[in-house]
Motif scaffolding. Structure first.
Motif, short mmCIF file in Angstrom:
data_model
loop_
_atom_site.label_atom_id
_atom_site.label_comp_id
_atom_site.label_asym_id
_atom_site.label_seq_id
_atom_site.Cartn_x
_atom_site.Cartn_y
_atom_site.Cartn_z
N GLU A 187 -6.98 0.99 8.20
CA GLU A 187 -7.62 -0.24 7.73
C GLU A 187 -6.54 -1.19 7.28
O GLU A 187 -5.55 -0.79 6.70
N SER A 245 -2.38 -5.89 3.40
CA SER A 245 -2.52 -4.73 2.53
C SER A 245 -3.40 -3.70 3.23
O SER A 245 -4.08 -4.01 4.21
N THR A 246 -3.33 -2.47 2.73
CA THR A 246 -4.12 -1.42 3.36
C THR A 246 -4.61 -0.44 2.31
O THR A 246 -4.00 -0.28 1.25
N THR A 247 -5.73 0.21 2.60
CA THR A 247 -6.20 1.30 1.77
C THR A 247 -5.93 2.65 2.44
O THR A 247 -6.34 3.68 1.94
N GLY A 286 0.81 -1.20 0.00
CA GLY A 286 0.00 0.00 0.00
C GLY A 286 0.84 1.26 0.00
O GLY A 286 1.98 1.25 -0.46
#
Lengths: 201, 400
Positions: free
Chosen positions: B333, B380-382, B324
């Protein structure tokens, strides 16, 4: 998010948003993946996350559509990472599929497939910039926000992506070239001074 | 697709050839294979997504890796060919090794090669490429070094710029490598790009009006003149950031020898790997001495000329891979990729404990720590750079 989930009013607002945006979101995901199944999967996952966090996503002043694009983009990037880790070259797979489709296509459709193939061969960031700016019609500033890069970086990605596609497709950009993105050499001042909408010569 | 997409206008880019062709291609694609409508999640999904009772954690439906679903016979053939070639390589290599060993051996098995201390060490050319490259990466990333970097763009009239890059392995306290790029030029006294976080970097950046030195922050002494380098400031920074994260992400098992100690390799962690994610490295004396990557529209050649005397660290820097955004502050998140039978409740508890112990002000460090939680395959991240939020939301996706 409350333990009880979104309130009734926000359920209605989500359903309105879902109804108006789902096609655009699938279209965006298709532009990134060039694969209907992958596009559907990413779009569905994105909407699920939007629903899960709807109270926050739809808070006053926020932009749920932009939020969805960012989430979808990150999901696609994660998908690409896993595919490339498995060394199933994405470009190679898509080329194989596109070759099969081209065998049964008319002239106009073959032109579209040529574009798809050229798009599939672009580097990741160039493809993202091209899809966001030219398929989703987003201004450069919004492209930069979705991609989490600087505005000047978006312009560089766009310029290189457009030039690469033009070379592969045998296209000569028009003389006015108001949309032509230029490289940074010797013109950094103009690149940096351009407005968000303009991609300078 | 409904009529909305079909009657879309190109807006401010009316008449632009690429806009028109992309819109038409999208219409053609959806006309030839109409998209299935999405399911409205607010009405309950019917295709098997599990809803965890805790609204902060959602157990998502299993889904196969997308690439495999469309993997054609070509991919299977390629995989089989790789296995056959690898097996042939090992057989050829093993045969040479076995023939030089004491045939008796401790277990008398001529098929189990052993290293005889009186026998000469296998040269890099005869050892498996994966082993050679893995060893070189380990040696290179566990010590300090200085490299000359050449960065150019597509314009043939602009000479590539050069820079000196210093690298220090992961600080045992922060767990993050410390890299700097020093650039010098006729119109520039000195500009130093600080990559990765480290207390010394902050001190060196004290004069700068940029934010506190986080990855990508600039410390400029003198003035920055992008034209001298033929690339924009953002472009140069992107390339340097990419270069600093590319080397630790070389996948040794992908190494293919191309002669003279050089290997073609695949880069396994691909953000911000922007281009075709392959590179070429050169190995000599157990170290990477050259790394070349066909950067987006330009070239990036790093020649590792000297290696410093920093003390070796126990932990290599290869774990410094952040999915990310490169510079998440507060982590809002995170999606954890786990196996189907993973105890997600236990994983979630472990993540919450990490969050409590480490706090949530350095998203990159927290993500690296979460990645090490048993049962977590990928993270993973947003979360975007500079995001703020009241709590860390955790999601799971089960991969087959």
């Amino acid at each position: 998010m409350t333990d009880a989930g979104p309130h009734t009013g926000s359920v209605e607002s989500f359903r309105r948003f879902f109804g108006s945006e789902q096609d655009e979101l699938v279209r965006f995901c298709w532009g990134l993946t060039l694969d209907h199944d992958d596009a559907h999967e990413v779009a569905q996952e994105t909407m699920s996350r939007a629903w899960r966090d709807w109270d926050r996503v739809s808070a006053e002043g926020s932009n749920p559509a932009a939020w969805c694009r960012t989430v979808a983009l990150n999901l696609v990037r994660g998908m690409w990472r896993r595919q490339q880790t498995a060394r199933l070259g994405r470009g190679a797979i898509e080329t194989q599929v596109l070759v099969e489709r081209a065998r049964h296509a008319d002239v106009e459709t073959r032109r579209d497939l040529d574009l798809e193939q050229a798009l599939a061969g672009l580097p990741q960031r160039q493809r993202e910039a091209v899809v966001l700016h030219h398929l989703m019609d987003l201004p450069v500033r919004e492209c930069a926000a979705v991609m989490d890069v600087g505005v000047s970086s978006v312009k560089v990605h766009l310029r290189r992506g457009r030039d690469s596609l033009a070379r592969q497709l045998g296209v000569e950009p028009g003389p006015a070239g108001e949309d032509r993105v230029t490289g940074p050499t010797g013109q950094n001042a103009s690149v940096q001074n351009a407005t968000d909408e303009e991609v300078p010569r | 697709m409904n009529g909305k997409a079909g009657t879309r206008e190109a807006g401010s880019r009316d008449g632009d050839w690429l806009t028109e062709r992309l819109h038409r291609a999208a219409e053609t694609a959806f006309d030839s294979a109409p998209a299935r409508p999405l399911e409205d999640p607010s009405r309950g999904m019917s295709d098997g997504a599990d809803q965890h009772p805790d609204p902060s954690v959602v157990h998502l439906a299993e889904r196969p890796p997308s690439g495999n679903r469309r993997a054609p016979l070509l991919g299977l053939v390629a995989a089989l060919l790789l296995v056959v070639l690898a097996g042939a390589w090992l057989l050829w290599d093993g045969t040479d090794s076995v023939s030089s060993l004491d045939p008796a051996g401790p277990d008398g098995d001529p098929g189990a090669p052993q290293v005889d201390s009186e026998e000469p060490m296998q040269s890099e050319e005869t050892r498996p490429p994966a082993e050679v490259v893995a060893e070189a990466l380990e040696n290179t990333l566990s010590t300090s070094w200085v490299a000359e970097v050449e960065v150019g763009n597509e314009d043939p009239d602009v000479a590539p710029s050069s820079a000196t890059v210093t690298y220090h392995p992961a600080d045992p306290v922060s767990g993050r490598p410390y890299n700097t790029v020093l650039m010098e030029g006729p119109a520039l006294d000195r500009a130093e790009l600080a990559l990765s976080g480290e207390p010394r970097v902050v001190d060196e950046c004290a004069e700068s009006d940029m934010p506190p030195c986080r990855p990508g922050a600039w410390a400029v002494q003198g003035s920055w003149n992008a034209q001298d380098y033929g690339v924009s400031e953002d472009g140069y920074r992107d390339r340097m950031e990419a270069a600093m994260t590319l080397l630790p992400n070389v996948d040794p098992t992908s190494a293919t020898p191309v002669g003279d100690g050089a290997y073609e390799v695949v880069l396994s962690a691909l953000d911000p790997c922007d281009v075709n994610c392959t590179a070429r490295i050169q190995v000599a004396d157990g170290r990477v001495v050259s790394f070349m990557h066909p950067d987006m529209g330009g070239r990036l050649v790093m020649d590792f000329r000297s290696f410093g005397d920093a003390p070796a660290v126990q932990e290599p820097a290869s774990s410094d891979i952040v999915e990310g955004p490169l510079r998440p502050g507060t982590l809002c998140e995170v999606t954890l990729h786990v196996a189907v039978d993973t105890d997600t409740a236990a994983v979630e508890q472990a993540v919450r404990e990490l969050e409590s112990q480490m706090g949530n002000t350095d998203g990159a460090a927290l993500m690296r720590a979460i990645r090490e939680v048993p049962g977590v395959d990928d993270v993973s991240t947003t979360t975007g750079d500079g995001a703020t939020c009241p709590e860390l939301r955790i999601g799971f996706v089960a991969n087959r």
